[in-house]
Design a protein around this motif. Structure first.
Motif, PDB file in Angstrom:
ATOM      1  N   ASN A 122       0.816  -1.222   0.000  1.00 31.57           N
ATOM      2  CA  ASN A 122       0.000   0.000   0.000  1.00 31.57           C
ATOM      3  C   ASN A 122       0.844   1.265   0.000  1.00 31.57           C
ATOM      4  OD1 ASN A 122      -2.472  -1.244  -0.181  1.00 31.57           O
ATOM      5  ND2 ASN A 122      -2.907  -1.142   2.009  1.00 31.57           N
ATOM      6  N   ASP A 123       1.957   1.265   0.733  1.00 32.81           N
ATOM      7  CA  ASP A 123       2.825   2.447   0.740  1.00 32.81           C
ATOM      8  C   ASP A 123       3.401   2.709  -0.645  1.00 32.81           C
ATOM      9  OD1 ASP A 123       2.368   2.872   3.455  1.00 32.81           O
ATOM     10  OD2 ASP A 123       4.199   1.818   4.078  1.00 32.81           O
ATOM     11  N   GLY A 124       3.860   1.653  -1.300  1.00 32.23           N
ATOM     12  CA  GLY A 124       4.457   1.805  -2.632  1.00 32.23           C
ATOM     13  C   GLY A 124       3.464   2.285  -3.668  1.00 32.23           C
ATOM     14  N   ILE A 170      -3.291  11.544  -6.714  1.00 29.42           N
ATOM     15  CA  ILE A 170      -4.294  11.014  -5.794  1.00 29.42           C
ATOM     16  C   ILE A 170      -3.558  10.520  -4.554  1.00 29.42           C
ATOM     17  CG2 ILE A 170      -6.064   9.264  -5.425  1.00 29.42           C
ATOM     18  CD1 ILE A 170      -6.675   9.432  -8.438  1.00 29.42           C
ATOM     19  N   ASP A 171      -3.873  11.119  -3.419  1.00 26.22           N
ATOM     20  CA  ASP A 171      -3.124  10.893  -2.186  1.00 26.22           C
ATOM     21  C   ASP A 171      -3.719   9.750  -1.368  1.00 26.22           C
ATOM     22  OD1 ASP A 171      -1.305  11.188  -0.161  1.00 26.22           O
ATOM     23  OD2 ASP A 171      -2.155  13.060   0.624  1.00 26.22           O
ATOM     24  N   SER A 172      -3.730   8.557  -1.960  1.00 33.63           N
ATOM     25  CA  SER A 172      -4.209   7.373  -1.251  1.00 33.63           C
ATOM     26  C   SER A 172      -3.736   6.128  -2.001  1.00 33.63           C
ATOM     27  CB  SER A 172      -5.738   7.377  -1.149  1.00 33.63           C
ATOM     28  OG  SER A 172      -6.317   7.293  -2.425  1.00 33.63           O
ATOM     29  N   PRO A 173      -3.678   5.015  -1.294  1.00 37.60           N
ATOM     30  CA  PRO A 173      -3.345   3.771  -1.993  1.00 37.60           C
ATOM     31  C   PRO A 173      -4.533   3.298  -2.826  1.00 37.60           C
ATOM     32  CG  PRO A 173      -3.760   3.333   0.317  1.00 37.60           C
ATOM     33  CD  PRO A 173      -3.841   4.826   0.131  1.00 37.60           C
ATOM     34  N   THR A 174      -4.261   2.514  -3.820  1.00 40.99           N
ATOM     35  CA  THR A 174      -5.301   1.890  -4.638  1.00 40.99           C
ATOM     36  C   THR A 174      -4.913   0.436  -4.833  1.00 40.99           C
ATOM     37  OG1 THR A 174      -6.608   2.131  -6.661  1.00 40.99           O
ATOM     38  CG2 THR A 174      -4.231   2.517  -6.863  1.00 40.99           C
ATOM     39  N   LYS A 203      -3.673  -4.765  -0.866  1.00 40.34           N
ATOM     40  CA  LYS A 203      -5.065  -4.678  -1.326  1.00 40.34           C
ATOM     41  C   LYS A 203      -5.569  -6.043  -1.791  1.00 40.34           C
ATOM     42  CE  LYS A 203      -6.053  -0.260  -0.929  1.00 40.34           C
ATOM     43  NZ  LYS A 203      -7.164   0.246  -0.140  1.00 40.34           N
ATOM     44  N   VAL A 204      -4.696  -6.848  -2.402  1.00 40.67           N
ATOM     45  CA  VAL A 204      -5.099  -8.205  -2.796  1.00 40.67           C
ATOM     46  C   VAL A 204      -5.620  -8.940  -1.561  1.00 40.67           C
ATOM     47  CG1 VAL A 204      -4.229 -10.462  -3.560  1.00 40.67           C
ATOM     48  CG2 VAL A 204      -3.553  -8.386  -4.787  1.00 40.67           C
ATOM     49  N   ARG A 205      -4.869  -8.842  -0.476  1.00 38.15           N
ATOM     50  CA  ARG A 205      -5.238  -9.553   0.752  1.00 38.15           C
ATOM     51  C   ARG A 205      -6.510  -8.989   1.388  1.00 38.15           C
ATOM     52  NH1 ARG A 205       1.076  -9.501   1.914  1.00 38.15           N
ATOM     53  NH2 ARG A 205       1.562 -11.509   0.940  1.00 38.15           N
ATOM     54  N   SER A 206      -6.574  -7.675   1.518  1.00 39.48           N
ATOM     55  CA  SER A 206      -7.738  -7.078   2.196  1.00 39.48           C
ATOM     56  C   SER A 206      -9.013  -7.203   1.357  1.00 39.48           C
ATOM     57  CB  SER A 206      -7.470  -5.613   2.555  1.00 39.48           C
ATOM     58  OG  SER A 206      -7.330  -4.807   1.409  1.00 39.48           O
TER      59      SER A 206
END
Length: 168
Positions: A47-49, A60-64, A109-112
């Motif tokens: 997510n950080d990367g 866009i200031d968020s993970p995707t 994100k795959v995991r969550s």
């Protein structure tokens, strides 16, 4: 077909995910009837990367979950009729492969999302790969009609390869 899959050194995931990614990339290209051998890269990050990339590339200031960076220009999705007119722009001069672009997937994100949607991580990585492949081929989901078309194609690609919601 040259599919380069890399991950950041601190990222750990089952190596069979690489096989799933390759399988879905090939299935997507078959589904779309791409007449060329292709080249693309896939980067697995966290997510950080992906947050950092999303901020620098899209502001866009968020993970995707997944990002797609196509090398092709489409007026009409999946219309490759123009690429042979400009081979220097679209084909690798050494291999002759069509340069599709880059995919970045967040393993977090795959995991969550697998947990959230009640299916396996394998199915989620397959889904994100199919989704991103459609973006690389010019499809988008800006309006409702496009979104429904992409969802249908994603489902067809995943069904073709058996990546159903209960796939383990």
């Amino acid at each position: 077909m040259n599919i380069v899959i890399e991950s950041e050194p601190h990222i750990s995931y089952p190596m069979e995910y690489d096989d799933i990614i390759r399988d879905v990339v090939n299935a997507s290209l078959d589904f779309l009837k791409c007449p060329y051998e292709c080249e693309l890269s896939v980067t697995i990050t966290d997510n950080d990367g992906i947050h950092e990339i999303n901020l620098s590339e899209r502001k866009i200031d968020s993970p995707t979950d997944v990002l797609s960076f196509p090398m092709l220009d489409f007026e009409v999705p999946n219309d490759l009729s123009y690429v042979e007119k400009y081979p220097q722009d679209y084909f690798d001069p050494e291999t002759g492969e069509l340069l599709l672009g880059d995919i970045v997937i967040s393993i977090d994100k795959v995991r969550s999302q697998a947990k959230e949607y009640g299916h396996s991580e394998k199915r989620e990585i397959a889904f994100l790969t199919a989704h991103s492949m459609l973006h690389l081929m010019g499809f988008d989901h800006i309006d409702e009609e496009e979104r429904l078309q992409m969802e249908k194609m994603q489902r067809q690609i995943l069904d073709m390869k058996g990546y159903s919601r209960d796939y383990e």
